[in-house]
Design a protein around this motif. Structure first.
Motif, PDB file in Angstrom:
ATOM      1  N   ALA A  50     -64.194 -47.891  40.112  1.00 34.06           N
ATOM      2  CA  ALA A  50     -65.350 -46.882  40.464  1.00 34.06           C
ATOM      3  C   ALA A  50     -66.043 -47.755  41.256  1.00 34.06           C
ATOM      4  O   ALA A  50     -66.495 -48.909  41.054  1.00 34.06           O
ATOM      5  CB  ALA A  50     -65.992 -46.349  39.175  1.00 34.06           C
ATOM      6  N   LEU A  51     -66.660 -47.046  42.285  1.00 34.58           N
ATOM      7  CA  LEU A  51     -67.541 -47.480  43.498  1.00 34.58           C
ATOM      8  C   LEU A  51     -69.010 -47.319  42.857  1.00 34.58           C
ATOM      9  O   LEU A  51     -69.450 -46.048  42.356  1.00 34.58           O
ATOM     10  CB  LEU A  51     -67.561 -47.047  44.828  1.00 34.58           C
ATOM     11  N   LEU A  52     -69.756 -48.224  42.520  1.00 36.06           N
ATOM     12  CA  LEU A  52     -71.184 -48.161  42.000  1.00 36.06           C
ATOM     13  C   LEU A  52     -72.177 -47.863  42.947  1.00 36.06           C
ATOM     14  O   LEU A  52     -71.958 -48.107  43.957  1.00 36.06           O
ATOM     15  CB  LEU A  52     -71.415 -49.198  40.992  1.00 36.06           C
ATOM     16  N   SER A  53     -73.296 -47.198  42.429  1.00 34.92           N
ATOM     17  CA  SER A  53     -74.335 -46.702  43.015  1.00 34.92           C
ATOM     18  C   SER A  53     -74.987 -48.101  44.151  1.00 34.92           C
ATOM     19  O   SER A  53     -75.151 -49.102  43.635  1.00 34.92           O
ATOM     20  CB  SER A  53     -75.359 -46.189  42.424  1.00 34.92           C
ATOM     21  N   ARG A  54     -75.375 -47.928  45.290  1.00 36.65           N
ATOM     22  CA  ARG A  54     -76.083 -48.980  46.145  1.00 36.65           C
ATOM     23  C   ARG A  54     -77.343 -48.987  45.923  1.00 36.65           C
ATOM     24  O   ARG A  54     -78.098 -49.845  46.266  1.00 36.65           O
ATOM     25  CB  ARG A  54     -75.691 -48.506  47.537  1.00 36.65           C
ATOM     26  N   SER A  55     -77.842 -47.959  45.154  1.00 36.95           N
ATOM     27  CA  SER A  55     -79.540 -47.969  45.006  1.00 36.95           C
ATOM     28  C   SER A  55     -79.602 -48.055  43.527  1.00 36.95           C
ATOM     29  O   SER A  55     -79.043 -47.345  42.468  1.00 36.95           O
ATOM     30  CB  SER A  55     -80.100 -46.864  45.531  1.00 36.95           C
ATOM     31  N   GLY A  56     -80.643 -48.837  42.922  1.00 36.36           N
ATOM     32  CA  GLY A  56     -81.174 -48.592  41.747  1.00 36.36           C
ATOM     33  C   GLY A  56     -82.692 -49.055  41.605  1.00 36.36           C
ATOM     34  O   GLY A  56     -83.335 -49.189  42.616  1.00 36.36           O
ATOM     35  N   THR A  57     -83.087 -49.581  40.341  1.00 31.61           N
ATOM     36  CA  THR A  57     -84.465 -49.993  40.032  1.00 31.61           C
ATOM     37  C   THR A  57     -84.384 -51.111  39.593  1.00 31.61           C
ATOM     38  O   THR A  57     -83.578 -51.639  38.590  1.00 31.61           O
ATOM     39  CB  THR A  57     -85.096 -48.959  39.290  1.00 31.61           C
ATOM     40  N   LEU A  58     -85.634 -51.860  39.695  1.00 37.39           N
ATOM     41  CA  LEU A  58     -85.780 -53.238  39.146  1.00 37.39           C
ATOM     42  C   LEU A  58     -86.324 -53.414  37.729  1.00 37.39           C
ATOM     43  O   LEU A  58     -87.175 -52.535  37.361  1.00 37.39           O
ATOM     44  CB  LEU A  58     -86.556 -54.004  39.805  1.00 37.39           C
ATOM     45  N   TRP A  59     -85.330 -53.725  36.851  1.00 42.87           N
ATOM     46  CA  TRP A  59     -85.601 -53.754  35.395  1.00 42.87           C
ATOM     47  C   TRP A  59     -86.094 -54.865  35.135  1.00 42.87           C
ATOM     48  O   TRP A  59     -87.060 -54.648  34.076  1.00 42.87           O
ATOM     49  CB  TRP A  59     -84.142 -53.444  34.814  1.00 42.87           C
ATOM     50  N   THR A  60     -85.887 -56.201  35.490  1.00 42.12           N
ATOM     51  CA  THR A  60     -86.533 -57.289  35.212  1.00 42.12           C
ATOM     52  C   THR A  60     -86.269 -58.112  36.072  1.00 42.12           C
ATOM     53  O   THR A  60     -85.377 -58.218  37.021  1.00 42.12           O
ATOM     54  CB  THR A  60     -86.143 -57.679  33.634  1.00 42.12           C
ATOM     55  N   TRP A  61     -86.883 -59.611  36.186  1.00 42.81           N
ATOM     56  CA  TRP A  61     -86.305 -60.411  36.864  1.00 42.81           C
ATOM     57  C   TRP A  61     -87.259 -61.973  36.656  1.00 42.81           C
ATOM     58  O   TRP A  61     -88.081 -61.719  35.596  1.00 42.81           O
ATOM     59  CB  TRP A  61     -87.128 -60.281  38.302  1.00 42.81           C
ATOM     60  N   THR A  62     -86.820 -63.134  37.137  1.00 39.71           N
ATOM     61  CA  THR A  62     -87.413 -64.330  36.944  1.00 39.71           C
ATOM     62  C   THR A  62     -87.004 -65.099  38.146  1.00 39.71           C
ATOM     63  O   THR A  62     -86.117 -64.778  39.015  1.00 39.71           O
ATOM     64  CB  THR A  62     -86.736 -65.169  35.758  1.00 39.71           C
ATOM     65  N   SER A  63     -87.751 -66.237  38.353  1.00 39.13           N
ATOM     66  CA  SER A  63     -87.503 -67.260  39.462  1.00 39.13           C
ATOM     67  C   SER A  63     -86.645 -68.287  38.775  1.00 39.13           C
ATOM     68  O   SER A  63     -86.899 -68.783  37.486  1.00 39.13           O
ATOM     69  CB  SER A  63     -88.524 -67.685  39.917  1.00 39.13           C
ATOM     70  N   GLN A  64     -85.726 -68.850  39.730  1.00 32.57           N
ATOM     71  CA  GLN A  64     -85.048 -69.882  39.160  1.00 32.57           C
ATOM     72  C   GLN A  64     -85.535 -71.244  39.782  1.00 32.57           C
ATOM     73  O   GLN A  64     -85.586 -71.253  41.067  1.00 32.57           O
ATOM     74  CB  GLN A  64     -83.405 -69.711  39.810  1.00 32.57           C
ATOM     75  N   GLY A  65     -86.178 -72.126  39.128  1.00 35.82           N
ATOM     76  CA  GLY A  65     -86.916 -73.190  39.405  1.00 35.82           C
ATOM     77  C   GLY A  65     -86.087 -74.612  39.670  1.00 35.82           C
ATOM     78  O   GLY A  65     -87.028 -75.479  39.933  1.00 35.82           O
ATOM     79  N   PHE A  66     -85.072 -74.318  39.566  1.00 37.41           N
ATOM     80  CA  PHE A  66     -84.117 -75.791  39.749  1.00 37.41           C
ATOM     81  C   PHE A  66     -82.939 -75.266  40.376  1.00 37.41           C
ATOM     82  O   PHE A  66     -82.441 -74.012  40.274  1.00 37.41           O
ATOM     83  CB  PHE A  66     -83.954 -76.386  38.545  1.00 37.41           C
ATOM     84  N   PRO A  67     -82.385 -76.241  41.372  1.00 32.37           N
ATOM     85  CA  PRO A  67     -80.900 -75.851  41.844  1.00 32.37           C
ATOM     86  C   PRO A  67     -80.008 -75.804  41.059  1.00 32.37           C
ATOM     87  O   PRO A  67     -79.638 -76.510  40.345  1.00 32.37           O
ATOM     88  CB  PRO A  67     -80.727 -77.216  43.109  1.00 32.37           C
ATOM     89  N   PRO A  68     -78.969 -74.686  41.267  1.00 29.90           N
ATOM     90  CA  PRO A  68     -78.058 -74.642  40.378  1.00 29.90           C
ATOM     91  C   PRO A  68     -76.820 -75.766  40.786  1.00 29.90           C
ATOM     92  O   PRO A  68     -76.882 -76.051  41.943  1.00 29.90           O
ATOM     93  CB  PRO A  68     -77.479 -73.260  40.881  1.00 29.90           C
ATOM     94  N   LYS A  69     -76.072 -75.955  39.687  1.00 28.07           N
ATOM     95  CA  LYS A  69     -74.947 -77.017  39.919  1.00 28.07           C
ATOM     96  C   LYS A  69     -73.796 -76.172  40.732  1.00 28.07           C
ATOM     97  O   LYS A  69     -73.521 -75.006  40.518  1.00 28.07           O
ATOM     98  CB  LYS A  69     -74.594 -77.373  38.697  1.00 28.07           C
ATOM     99  N   ALA A  70     -72.716 -76.849  41.402  1.00 28.35           N
ATOM    100  CA  ALA A  70     -71.633 -76.510  41.878  1.00 28.35           C
ATOM    101  C   ALA A  70     -70.818 -75.381  40.781  1.00 28.35           C
ATOM    102  O   ALA A  70     -70.858 -76.261  39.503  1.00 28.35           O
ATOM    103  CB  ALA A  70     -70.838 -77.438  42.556  1.00 28.35           C
TER     104      ALA A  70
END
Length: 145
Positions: A50-70
């Motif tokens: 199933a192709l999902l909707s292109r639009s939605g609403t922001l439910w929650t968020w956070t900032s990533q304060g460190f670089p992710p590892k490979a």
């Protein structure tokens, strides 16, 4: 060389209006992302693409304060000096919630329930020199991803 998606069958590519590729259980109607063979809700094996909707609403968020590892570190997170990046959960109405990168905004711009739109963006350059792209959501109406 043409860009390639970070994974097959994650989102439509190439596409001017990309869509996430999920599934819908034929037994209970539950949506899943990414597409998988079985339904996590009822256990049925009858999950259809199933192709999902292109639009939605922001439910929650956070900032990533460190670089992710490979292998999760994309070039967008490799700036020097490092700049925190945003990760959120976008609710696709009547379907599901998707964990996603957020782009085209600053943390102070974000509000619960704000309209969001699916975009694609460069993630990194592969060993063969090809640009690898991934998906993200940005605030509806934001000019750039």
């Amino acid at each position: 060389m043409a860009p390639v998606p970070i994974a097959d069958d994650l989102f439509t590519w190439p596409a001017d209006e990309p869509r996430l590729i999920g599934g819908r259980c034929a037994e209970c109607g539950t949506h899943v992302f990414p597409l998988r063979a079985g339904c996590a809700r009822c256990g049925a094996a009858a999950v259809e693409r199933a192709l999902l909707s292109r639009s939605g609403t922001l439910w929650t968020w956070t900032s990533q304060g460190f670089p992710p590892k490979a292998p999760f570190r994309g070039e967008f997170a490799g700036t020097d000096p490092f700049e925190p990046w945003l990760v959120g959960v976008v609710e696709l109405p009547g379907e599901l919630r998707v964990e996603t990168l957020l782009t085209g905004c600053a943390q102070d711009d974000l509000e619960f329930g704000m309209p969001m739109r699916l975009v694609t963006l460069p993630f990194r350059t592969g060993e063969d020199g090809r640009e690898i792209i991934t998906f993200a959501f940005r605030p509806e109406g934001a000019e750039h991803a």
